[in-house]
Design a protein around this motif. Structure first.
Motif, PDB file in Angstrom:
ATOM      1  N   PRO A 133      14.311   9.578  18.607  1.00 23.63           N
ATOM      2  CA  PRO A 133      14.998  10.254  17.505  1.00 23.63           C
ATOM      3  C   PRO A 133      14.787   9.587  16.147  1.00 23.63           C
ATOM      4  O   PRO A 133      15.719   9.166  15.466  1.00 23.63           O
ATOM      5  CB  PRO A 133      16.465  10.200  17.939  1.00 23.63           C
ATOM      6  CG  PRO A 133      16.557   8.926  18.719  1.00 23.63           C
ATOM      7  CD  PRO A 133      15.238   8.788  19.433  1.00 23.63           C
ATOM      8  N   ASN A 144      16.528  15.063  13.109  1.00 24.17           N
ATOM      9  CA  ASN A 144      17.573  16.079  13.294  1.00 24.17           C
ATOM     10  C   ASN A 144      18.200  16.027  14.690  1.00 24.17           C
ATOM     11  O   ASN A 144      19.135  16.769  14.973  1.00 24.17           O
ATOM     12  CB  ASN A 144      16.996  17.478  13.071  1.00 24.17           C
ATOM     13  CG  ASN A 144      15.914  17.826  14.079  1.00 24.17           C
ATOM     14  OD1 ASN A 144      15.084  16.980  14.400  1.00 24.17           O
ATOM     15  ND2 ASN A 144      15.906  19.057  14.561  1.00 24.17           N
ATOM     16  N   SER A 146      20.143  14.090  17.927  1.00 24.86           N
ATOM     17  CA  SER A 146      21.160  13.059  18.145  1.00 24.86           C
ATOM     18  C   SER A 146      20.534  11.725  18.532  1.00 24.86           C
ATOM     19  O   SER A 146      19.568  11.675  19.303  1.00 24.86           O
ATOM     20  CB  SER A 146      22.117  13.515  19.259  1.00 24.86           C
ATOM     21  OG  SER A 146      23.004  12.476  19.618  1.00 24.86           O
ATOM     22  N   ARG A 147      21.091  10.646  17.997  1.00 23.29           N
ATOM     23  CA  ARG A 147      20.634   9.307  18.374  1.00 23.29           C
ATOM     24  C   ARG A 147      21.000   8.978  19.819  1.00 23.29           C
ATOM     25  O   ARG A 147      20.320   8.196  20.467  1.00 23.29           O
ATOM     26  CB  ARG A 147      21.287   8.237  17.488  1.00 23.29           C
ATOM     27  CG  ARG A 147      20.786   8.107  16.082  1.00 23.29           C
ATOM     28  CD  ARG A 147      21.550   7.002  15.338  1.00 23.29           C
ATOM     29  NE  ARG A 147      21.522   5.758  16.082  1.00 23.29           N
ATOM     30  CZ  ARG A 147      22.538   5.263  16.782  1.00 23.29           C
ATOM     31  NH1 ARG A 147      23.690   5.900  16.847  1.00 23.29           N
ATOM     32  NH2 ARG A 147      22.406   4.126  17.411  1.00 23.29           N
ATOM     33  N   THR A 148      22.116   9.495  20.279  1.00 22.16           N
ATOM     34  CA  THR A 148      22.645   9.122  21.592  1.00 22.16           C
ATOM     35  C   THR A 148      22.601  10.313  22.546  1.00 22.16           C
ATOM     36  O   THR A 148      22.293  11.444  22.144  1.00 22.16           O
ATOM     37  CB  THR A 148      24.087   8.615  21.456  1.00 22.16           C
ATOM     38  OG1 THR A 148      24.868   9.592  20.762  1.00 22.16           O
ATOM     39  CG2 THR A 148      24.122   7.294  20.673  1.00 22.16           C
ATOM     40  N   PHE A 150      23.032  13.418  25.075  1.00 22.74           N
ATOM     41  CA  PHE A 150      23.707  14.712  24.957  1.00 22.74           C
ATOM     42  C   PHE A 150      23.147  15.630  26.047  1.00 22.74           C
ATOM     43  O   PHE A 150      22.125  15.320  26.672  1.00 22.74           O
ATOM     44  CB  PHE A 150      23.485  15.323  23.568  1.00 22.74           C
ATOM     45  CG  PHE A 150      22.031  15.581  23.222  1.00 22.74           C
ATOM     46  CD1 PHE A 150      21.473  16.839  23.381  1.00 22.74           C
ATOM     47  CD2 PHE A 150      21.216  14.550  22.743  1.00 22.74           C
ATOM     48  CE1 PHE A 150      20.139  17.083  23.072  1.00 22.74           C
ATOM     49  CE2 PHE A 150      19.881  14.775  22.429  1.00 22.74           C
ATOM     50  CZ  PHE A 150      19.342  16.050  22.598  1.00 22.74           C
ATOM     51  N   ARG A 167      17.972   4.460  11.640  1.00 18.17           N
ATOM     52  CA  ARG A 167      17.198   4.944  12.792  1.00 18.17           C
ATOM     53  C   ARG A 167      15.874   4.189  12.962  1.00 18.17           C
ATOM     54  O   ARG A 167      14.827   4.786  13.199  1.00 18.17           O
ATOM     55  CB  ARG A 167      16.935   6.444  12.682  1.00 18.17           C
ATOM     56  CG  ARG A 167      18.184   7.290  12.848  1.00 18.17           C
ATOM     57  CD  ARG A 167      17.840   8.735  13.105  1.00 18.17           C
ATOM     58  NE  ARG A 167      19.034   9.533  13.325  1.00 18.17           N
ATOM     59  CZ  ARG A 167      19.112  10.550  14.180  1.00 18.17           C
ATOM     60  NH1 ARG A 167      18.056  10.902  14.870  1.00 18.17           N
ATOM     61  NH2 ARG A 167      20.230  11.230  14.316  1.00 18.17           N
ATOM     62  N   ASP A 194      26.464   1.694  20.329  1.00 16.80           N
ATOM     63  CA  ASP A 194      26.308   2.772  21.309  1.00 16.80           C
ATOM     64  C   ASP A 194      26.783   2.408  22.710  1.00 16.80           C
ATOM     65  O   ASP A 194      26.926   3.282  23.556  1.00 16.80           O
ATOM     66  CB  ASP A 194      24.826   3.182  21.391  1.00 16.80           C
ATOM     67  CG  ASP A 194      24.276   3.652  20.057  1.00 16.80           C
ATOM     68  OD1 ASP A 194      25.089   4.048  19.187  1.00 16.80           O
ATOM     69  OD2 ASP A 194      23.048   3.616  19.879  1.00 16.80           O
TER      70      ASP A 194
END
Length: 261
Positions: A133, A144, A146-148, A150, A167, A194
């Motif tokens: 990401p 665009n 999510s970093r984590t 989903f 990022r 996180d």
């Protein structure tokens, strides 16, 4: 949790730099690197996930057995590293299950390229970790996303770890090129934010890639490979254990998150 993973594959990367490499050398170089990785994991008594192509798996049956008997997770990295068809999603899953005797629940696309989540679900995977990401020139722009982790199309998407806010990617290239202290700082910052890290590497990084005539690699790929890479990874794992970070396979991570919910 630290989700330490390795994309084990036929070593075809020299083709990207205009160099020819025999299939036998592709296998032998990745084989040597995989052994170095397994030896490190044994030394530290930690578990990891190995995303393997079918082509490589068929040529290293003894190492596939060592991976599974050591309690590591085997997942799919496709049928071939440099060729992809939608039918390979299911075909690679079934063939790896046949070769290993283990259920294959995870997928990572070669070179972290996009893959249709609907097709991942249809092939029967529980999770997909094919997303970095961040922005990588010439490869992808995933700012665009999510970093984590989903869920999408009933499949858990677990992006590779990048630092909060800016990022900055924590993948293999940054590990080679950043001073180790800076990489550890970024990894620690991300872990605290996180509560997990998803970082990935390749077996050929653990072999000497400094022969420019043979491989054609620029300095930023050659840097800290071979024995230097082994020492750096040993240092990183030692530091993470000192910080009391836990290590887990992707399947273990998902099981923990499922129970928590």
């Amino acid at each position: 949790m630290v989700l330490l993973s390795f994309d084990i594959e036929e070593f075809d990367m020299p083709f990207e730099y205009g160099k020819d490499i025999s299939f036998a050398d592709q296998i032998s170089i990745s084989r040597a690197g995989t052994i170095a990785i397994l030896d490190l994991l044994d030394k530290h008594q930690i578990k990891a996930t190995f995303f393997c192509t079918v082509t490589f798996a068929e040529n290293i049956p003894d190492l596939i057995e060592r991976i599974t008997k050591s309690g590591h997770e085997l997942a799919s990295h496709g049928y071939y590293h440099s060729d992809f068809k939608l039918e390979h999603l299911l075909q690679s899953k079934l063939r790896l299950q046949e070769l290993s005797g283990k259920e294959i629940t995870g997928y990572r696309m070669a070179r972290m390229m996009p893959v249709d989540e609907k097709e991942i679900e249809k092939a029967g995977y529980t999770y997909n970790t094919s997303i970095n990401p961040t922005y990588l020139p010439g490869r992808y722009n995933n700012f665009n996303i999510s970093r984590t982790f989903f869920t999408k199309q009933n499949v858990l998407q677990i992006p590779a770890s990048v630092s909060p806010f800016i990022r900055f990617p924590l993948f293999w290239l940054s590990f080679h090129n950043l001073p180790l202290g800076i990489y550890k700082f970024l990894a620690g910052w991300t872990y605290q934010k996180d509560q997990y890290l998803n970082i990935y590497f390749h077996p050929w990084e653990f072999t000497d890639l400094n022969d420019v005539e043979r491989f054609g690699f620029p300095a930023y790929i050659r840097k800290n490979t071979g024995q230097k890479m082994i020492k750096r990874m040993d240092s990183l794992i030692t530091w993470m254990k000192y910080k009391k970070y836990s290590f887990a396979t992707f399947q273990e991570f998902i099981s923990t998150k499922t129970k928590a919910n």
